[in-house]
Design a protein around this motif. Structure first.
Motif, PDB file in Angstrom:
ATOM      1  N   ALA A 191       4.748  -0.443  -3.983  1.00  0.00           N
ATOM      2  CA  ALA A 191       3.368   0.022  -3.781  1.00  0.00           C
ATOM      3  C   ALA A 191       3.360   1.416  -3.173  1.00  0.00           C
ATOM      4  O   ALA A 191       2.576   2.287  -3.591  1.00  0.00           O
ATOM      5  N   GLU A 192       4.259   1.655  -2.222  1.00  0.00           N
ATOM      6  CA  GLU A 192       4.326   2.986  -1.603  1.00  0.00           C
ATOM      7  C   GLU A 192       4.783   4.022  -2.609  1.00  0.00           C
ATOM      8  O   GLU A 192       4.236   5.122  -2.682  1.00  0.00           O
ATOM      9  N   LEU A 193       5.774   3.659  -3.417  1.00  0.00           N
ATOM     10  CA  LEU A 193       6.295   4.604  -4.405  1.00  0.00           C
ATOM     11  C   LEU A 193       5.215   4.991  -5.417  1.00  0.00           C
ATOM     12  O   LEU A 193       5.107   6.154  -5.812  1.00  0.00           O
ATOM     13  N   LEU A 194       4.426   4.001  -5.849  1.00  0.00           N
ATOM     14  CA  LEU A 194       3.421   4.240  -6.887  1.00  0.00           C
ATOM     15  C   LEU A 194       2.049   4.611  -6.330  1.00  0.00           C
ATOM     16  O   LEU A 194       1.091   4.764  -7.085  1.00  0.00           O
ATOM     17  N   ASP A 195       1.963   4.753  -4.987  1.00  0.00           N
ATOM     18  CA  ASP A 195       0.679   5.082  -4.337  1.00  0.00           C
ATOM     19  C   ASP A 195      -0.405   4.081  -4.721  1.00  0.00           C
ATOM     20  O   ASP A 195      -1.509   4.449  -5.138  1.00  0.00           O
ATOM     21  N   THR A 196      -0.073   2.798  -4.601  1.00  0.00           N
ATOM     22  CA  THR A 196      -1.034   1.757  -4.935  1.00  0.00           C
ATOM     23  C   THR A 196      -0.908   0.626  -3.923  1.00  0.00           C
ATOM     24  O   THR A 196      -0.172   0.739  -2.940  1.00  0.00           O
ATOM     25  N   SER A 197      -1.598  -0.480  -4.151  1.00  0.00           N
ATOM     26  CA  SER A 197      -1.594  -1.586  -3.199  1.00  0.00           C
ATOM     27  C   SER A 197      -0.569  -2.647  -3.593  1.00  0.00           C
ATOM     28  O   SER A 197      -0.159  -2.724  -4.753  1.00  0.00           O
TER      29      SER A 197
END
Length: 338
Positions: A166-172
């Protein structure tokens, strides 16, 4: 050395330590050997240029995967999905066989194991890595939307936590879990030809004997011996041609008609896509000796060969595998190079 103060040599060393695993990741994302290597080179250049802005809030490895993911997603915006012949056409009866090439960017490409599988002492980890570059799994990945593909690879193959993805893809985390669930459902619906291929690592005694018998049958062009090794529903493909054949009769029939010039070939073992493979050299009537003809990738299940995949663009593949572009007539064996 502190973050942001690495010398050029130190930074090169730190970045290069991740090249093989990043190449494996980009290869799974893109389905192309050469595009994967281009993507990793682009990743390294971007990392080098922006290293002074890397604040160390994540590991260098995570940061490189973020860059590589963005590079791959950019490359996939064109919508190109790599395919195998069976993804594009129906199986062709031998009587209707025609060799119709398609452009290079159509095809799922082979890859030497050494370029995409990092060395590990964990047998389970090594097995997962090999399974995740096999042609059937690679073909299945190509059916997924790009972000689902990234999530599946990061979570299922590389064992990242949902929070890390989630952090890598800027998502939840919820979005990551949803994407993973959809990706799994898609793969479950699509049983790819070759998915049942079962090859131990290293090869067990029976598998090695099967390969030895295959080499003897192919180099001797003994169709009776070859028939005994092929599963009755075996599949043969030959990119860049979209033709593919099913069944022992059509495969051996092709080999003794359109494929007859391959009689007298020599096979050199290679490690390719986590599967047994061979570089095929066929007799060269003009120069003497043997010239490159194909990189063969074999799928094995229940003691028989179920898939026989020949990649014919030898000017691209043989250098990638570190193989010579000519064998002298007296050369019966070449050391395995890939």
């Amino acid at each position: 050395m502190t973050n942001g103060t690495a010398t050029p040599t130190e930074l090169d060393t730190r970045l290069e330590a991740h090249r093989t695993e990043l190449t494996g990741y980009c290869y799974r994302m893109l389905g192309s050997s050469f595009e994967a290597e281009d993507a990793v080179q682009d990743t390294m250049v971007r990392a080098w240029r922006s290293y002074d802005k890397f604040e160390g809030r994540s590991s260098l490895r995570s940061w490189l995967y973020r860059i590589a993911t963005n590079v791959c997603l950019d490359m996939l915006t064109a919508g190109n999905k790599r395919a195998r012949p069976m993804d594009l056409t129906d199986s062709t009866p031998l009587a209707q066989a025609a060799l119709s090439p398609r452009p290079d960017n159509t095809w799922l490409e082979p890859m030497p194991d050494a370029r995409v599988l990092p060395t590990t002492e964990d047998p389970a980890e090594a097995a997962i890595a090999k399974e995740s570059v096999r042609l059937a799994f690679m073909a299945a990945l190509q059916k997924l939307p790009a972000k689902q593909r990234a999530v599946l690879i990061l979570r299922e193959v590389l064992a990242w936590k949902a929070s890390e993805v989630a952090e890598l893809l800027d998502t939840s985390v919820a979005s990551v879990n949803s994407a993973l669930q959809r990706a799994r459902a898609t793969l479950a619906e699509r049983q790819e030809p070759g998915a049942e291929a079962a090859v131990s690592d290293p090869l067990d005694e029976d598998q090695q004997k099967l390969l030895d018998r295959y080499v003897a049958a192919f180099e001797g062009y003994d169709m009776t011996a070859l028939t005994a090794l092929l599963h009755e529903d075996a599949v043969m493909t030959m990119p860049p041609f979209d033709l593919w054949l099913t069944g022992v009769g059509d495969i051996t029939g092709f080999m003794t008609t359109l494929g007859a010039p391959c009689a007298g070939s020599r096979l050199v073992p290679v490690q390719v896509n986590g599967l047994p493979g061979f570089a095929q050299y066929k007799p060269d009537p003009e120069k003497g000796g043997f010239s490159p003809w194909a990189v063969q990738v074999l799928e094995i299940s229940d003691g028989r060969i179920t898939g026989f995949h020949c990649f014919l663009d030898t000017q691209r593949w043989f250098p990638l595998f570190g193989l010579p572009l000519h064998l002298e007539a007296e050369t019966d064996q070449v050391q395995e190079r890939a």
